[in-house]
Enzyme design. Structure first.
Site: not given
Length: 233
Positions: A192, A208
């Site tokens: 992301h 992440c």
């Protein structure tokens, strides 16, 4: 007008009769192409075709997106019709594999691949086997490391607040944090954007993979569900 030049007909090859070995698995996928199955209805996953089920998936996942599975093998009937797919599952433990019925999914082919080198903090995106994008990333902190293994893109999400911690979008993958087991939805991992551009190039995330927002936008529009994601230490 000149008479058309004569062209000798090409040699005619005899039509090969397709023979399928009923009940025998054939591998699917290569470095240039992979396969993904999209749920048509609620379905179950099995350890072996026809055995007891060990997992169930709704047509849509917790985010309201169709459940997707990375397909790595197929079993066909004598008629050559697919009956079972061996698939990567979006569940714990990471790397979970099961068999799903072919009639419960739509099968598609993708020609993209993502490779992530955690130690080098680098993401590389391939299309048709050719590199088209390379970018520096932020990865998991020592206490919350980015999991390694072979995964796939299973959803793409656009945050309500595009200026928030996920930036303009999140590419969900089938991996889960190995330590944040109590998080919502089990601690799923995503690629992301970020509202902390200083973090790029550092091990600071909860597992992440963060990209600069302009790069995330480019990747988001180019990566279909089912794209393999290989994460190496």
């Amino acid at each position: 007008m000149a008479a058309p030049k004569h062209v000798a007909p090409a040699a005619v090859r005899p039509v090969e009769k397709r023979i399928c070995r009923a009940g025998v698995e054939s591998r699917l996928g290569s470095r240039r192409a992979a396969y993904a199955a999209v749920a048509r209805r609620p379905l179950r996953a099995y350890r072996k075709p026809g055995r007891a089920a060990f997992a169930r998936f709704e047509r849509l996942n917790a985010n309201g997106v169709a459940n997707v599975f990375g397909v790595v093998g197929v079993v066909k009937a004598r008629s050559c019709r697919p009956t079972w797919y061996r698939a990567q599952l979006p569940m714990r433990p990471n790397g979970a594999i099961g068999w799903i019925r072919a009639r419960d999914v739509w099968l598609g082919r993708v020609r993209t691949r993502i490779e992530i080198d955690v130690s080098a903090k680098r993401l590389t995106f391939f299309r048709n086997g050719r590199r088209v994008l390379r970018a520096t990333i932020a990865v998991g902190a020592p206490a919350t490391p980015t999991p390694t293994g072979r995964f796939y893109v299973n959803q793409r999400l656009i945050p309500v607040d595009k200026s928030g911690p996920f930036g303009p979008g999140a590419i969900g993958i089938s991996a889960f944090s190995n330590v944040l087991t109590g998080w919502t939805q089990g601690g799923p991992v995503a690629i992301h954007g970020t509202n902390e551009p200083w973090s790029i190039g550092h091990p600071v995330s909860n597992g992440c993979i963060r990209l600069p927002n302009p790069v995330l936008r480019r990747l988001f529009g180019a990566v279909p569900a089912g794209t393999p994601v290989i994460i190496r230490a």
